[in-house]
Design a protein around this motif. Structure first.
Motif, PDB file in Angstrom:
ATOM      1  N   THR A   1      39.078  27.746  45.019  1.00 51.98           N
ATOM      2  CA  THR A   1      40.303  28.203  44.332  1.00 51.98           C
ATOM      3  C   THR A   1      41.478  27.280  44.670  1.00 51.98           C
ATOM      4  O   THR A   1      41.377  26.443  45.572  1.00 51.98           O
TER       5      THR A   1
ATOM      6  N   LYS B   1      40.013  33.686  37.732  1.00 51.97           N
ATOM      7  CA  LYS B   1      40.456  32.350  38.182  1.00 51.97           C
ATOM      8  C   LYS B   1      40.353  31.311  37.064  1.00 51.97           C
ATOM      9  O   LYS B   1      41.210  30.449  36.915  1.00 51.97           O
TER      10      LYS B   1
ATOM     11  N   VAL C   1      39.421  42.826  50.721  1.00 51.42           N
ATOM     12  CA  VAL C   1      39.737  41.426  50.460  1.00 51.42           C
ATOM     13  C   VAL C   1      40.359  40.917  51.745  1.00 51.42           C
ATOM     14  O   VAL C   1      41.370  41.469  52.204  1.00 51.42           O
TER      15      VAL C   1
ATOM     16  N   ALA D   1      43.229  32.692  45.318  1.00 49.46           N
ATOM     17  CA  ALA D   1      42.060  33.549  45.552  1.00 49.46           C
ATOM     18  C   ALA D   1      42.491  35.008  45.710  1.00 49.46           C
ATOM     19  O   ALA D   1      41.872  35.919  45.141  1.00 49.46           O
TER      20      ALA D   1
ATOM     21  N   ALA E   1      43.691  36.271  42.251  1.00 46.98           N
ATOM     22  CA  ALA E   1      42.574  36.470  41.315  1.00 46.98           C
ATOM     23  C   ALA E   1      41.741  37.676  41.736  1.00 46.98           C
ATOM     24  O   ALA E   1      41.256  38.430  40.888  1.00 46.98           O
ATOM     25  N   ALA E   2      41.575  37.867  43.037  1.00 44.89           N
ATOM     26  CA  ALA E   2      40.793  39.014  43.518  1.00 44.89           C
ATOM     27  C   ALA E   2      41.473  40.322  43.096  1.00 44.89           C
ATOM     28  O   ALA E   2      40.823  41.235  42.571  1.00 44.89           O
TER      29      ALA E   2
ATOM     30  N   LEU F   1      35.976  37.607  40.430  1.00 40.14           N
ATOM     31  CA  LEU F   1      37.132  36.775  40.808  1.00 40.14           C
ATOM     32  C   LEU F   1      37.176  35.510  39.926  1.00 40.14           C
ATOM     33  O   LEU F   1      38.228  35.125  39.407  1.00 40.14           O
TER      34      LEU F   1
ATOM     35  N   ALA G   1      41.369  40.812  39.398  1.00 38.44           N
ATOM     36  CA  ALA G   1      40.005  41.077  38.929  1.00 38.44           C
ATOM     37  C   ALA G   1      39.552  42.497  39.252  1.00 38.44           C
ATOM     38  O   ALA G   1      38.753  43.073  38.520  1.00 38.44           O
TER      39      ALA G   1
ATOM     40  N   LEU H   1      35.383  40.518  49.837  1.00 40.67           N
ATOM     41  CA  LEU H   1      35.659  39.152  49.386  1.00 40.67           C
ATOM     42  C   LEU H   1      36.419  38.482  50.515  1.00 40.67           C
ATOM     43  O   LEU H   1      37.498  38.940  50.902  1.00 40.67           O
TER      44      LEU H   1
END
Ligand code: PMP
Ligand code: GLN
Length: 397
Positions: free
Chosen positions: A98, A268, A204, A104, A107-108, A264, A111, A235
């Motif tokens: 990423t 991304k 996360v 990251a 996006a996590a 993710l 998502a 994640l």
């Protein structure tokens, strides 16, 4: 009234002004102060990594790399996690590269969270968390870390229990923790893991300081994904910036079970698509450096941590010894300070040093009002100069 008369920014982003890091770095430039605000090293990373980047630039690695990242880097990320943490990830499907840890994390969250979902996090929190949660239309449920009599930041387990609800979608955990320098202990992590499982929540984890738990920390760094039942719901995020002193490269990665990594990546691909083609092979080289590199890097930072702690203490601050990261927090009360934001805004003028007020990282600003953060990822002569300046502070007041 025309559309130009109203703020075009969407309402959910209006609470977020310029980041405190940008504000304080600009103040440092303007005033010529020593910048111990934004956490970036003032020396370059390992020469092998820099040489690999130069070579990649000069040998045609300049077009779009594959979406999940180049295979060498994904393999290096997987090998690194096996070597240091005993975690197994398949480089094909369980690792994605990423644009830094920041992308990251964003996006996590984008998502995994539906509008109205709740994200449990610890405050003070890294500033991008709040913005990413807001962008997703989710709600943050912060649990406050407070310094105890032993000088360690800790949370009340009941606060953590109460932060979970039927709407909890995920826990966002940063350890070693910026800005407090806290390294979450195995017991604390066990409670986080139990609550995640009880509520069917994902985790996360932001582990950009994974190699910076100091040798005198209560415990070493333990990735949450290594706890029973957690690999399949976590994640795990990290980045090259801090470990290899290349914060401007913005090469990060996320690892986890294929379904989470794939979710993710679906986000991304529409944020940045891909990133940093010539830097990816270089980070692969860095991740494969021998253990000595990582040990020496931590030992070197620990020396600088101690230098800054001694200097801040001599200057009259009450200092909380960090167990990890690039940062030390200090209470300004003994120096007559009552508000960290005001204190940091005038500190460059009063003493030629820039620090960051941590109260901007809390929903409950009272909890952090008198706390400020200094970065020690700087050359020793720079830290010495900062300390000399800060020691004159009481006279200026
Ligand atoms: N998370 C934390 C806790 C950080 O301190 C930082 C700054 N390095 C980031 C994320 C951002 O990392 P990156 O620069 O790789 O996006
Ligand atoms: N992670 C850095 C810090 O905490 C700042 C990065 C940024 O400016 N966004 O100082």
């Amino acid at each position: 009234m025309t559309s130009h008369d109203v703020d075009p920014l969407v309402a959910r982003m209006r609470p977020f002004g310029t980041t405190i890091f940008a504000e304080m770095s600009a103040l440092a430039l303007r005033t010529g102060a020593v910048n111990l605000g934004q956490g970036f090293p003032d020396t370059d990373g390992p020469p092998e990594m820099l040489a690999a980047a130069t070579q990649a630039l000069n040998t045609g690695h300049n077009q779009y790399p594959p979406g999940p990242g180049i295979p060498e880097l994904r393999a290096a990320v997987a090998a690194h996690q096996r070597r240091f943490w005993g975690l197994e990830y398949d480089p094909d499907g369980e690792v994605v590269v990423t644009a830094g840890a920041t992308e990251a994390v964003a996006a996590a969250i984008l998502a995994l969270c539906e509008p109205g979902d709740e994200v449990v996090c610890f405050e003070p929190y890294y500033d991008s968390y709040a913005a990413s949660i807001a962008l997703a239309g989710a709600t943050r449920r912060p649990v406050t870390l407070r310094p105890g009599v032993d000088g360690r930041y800790a949370f009340d387990p009941d606060d953590l229990r109460n932060a979970f609800s039927a709407r909890t979608r995920l826990v966002l955990l940063n350890s070693p923790h910026n800005p407090t320098g806290k390294v979450f202990t195995p017991d604390e992590l066990t409670l986080v893991a139990e609550l995640c499982q009880e509520h069917g929540a994902y985790a996360v984890t932001d582990e950009v300081y994974e190699h910076l738990a100091f040798t005198d920390a209560t415990s070493g760094h333990v990735p949450l994904a290594t706890l029973p039942g957690m690999r399949e719901r976590t994640l795990r995020i990290s980045s090259a910036g801090k470990t290899f002193s290349c914060t401007g490269w913005k090469v990060g990665w996320a690892s986890g079970p294929a379904a989470l990594v794939s979710a993710l990546l679906r986000v991304k691909q529409f944020l940045t698509y891909v990133n940093a083609a010539p830097l990816q092979p270089a980070v692969a080289v860095a991740l494969a450096l021998p253990d000595d590199y990582f040990t020496a890097f931590r030992a070197d930072l620990q020396v600088r941590r101690d230098q800054l702690i001694d200097g801040l203490t001599a200057a009259g601050f009450d200092v909380y010894t960090p167990e990890g990261t690039y940062f030390v927090t200090a209470d300004i009360t003994a120096l007559g300070g009552t508000d960290g934001v005001g204190f940091c805004r005038t500190l460059p003028e009063r003493s030629g040093v820039v620090a960051v007020p941590t109260q901007v990282f809390y929903d409950d600003p009272e909890a952090g009002r008198r706390l400020i953060r200094f970065a020690f990822c700087k050359r020793q002569e720079v830290l010495a100069e900062a300390v000399t300046r800060l020691r004159r502070l009481p006279e200026v007041r």
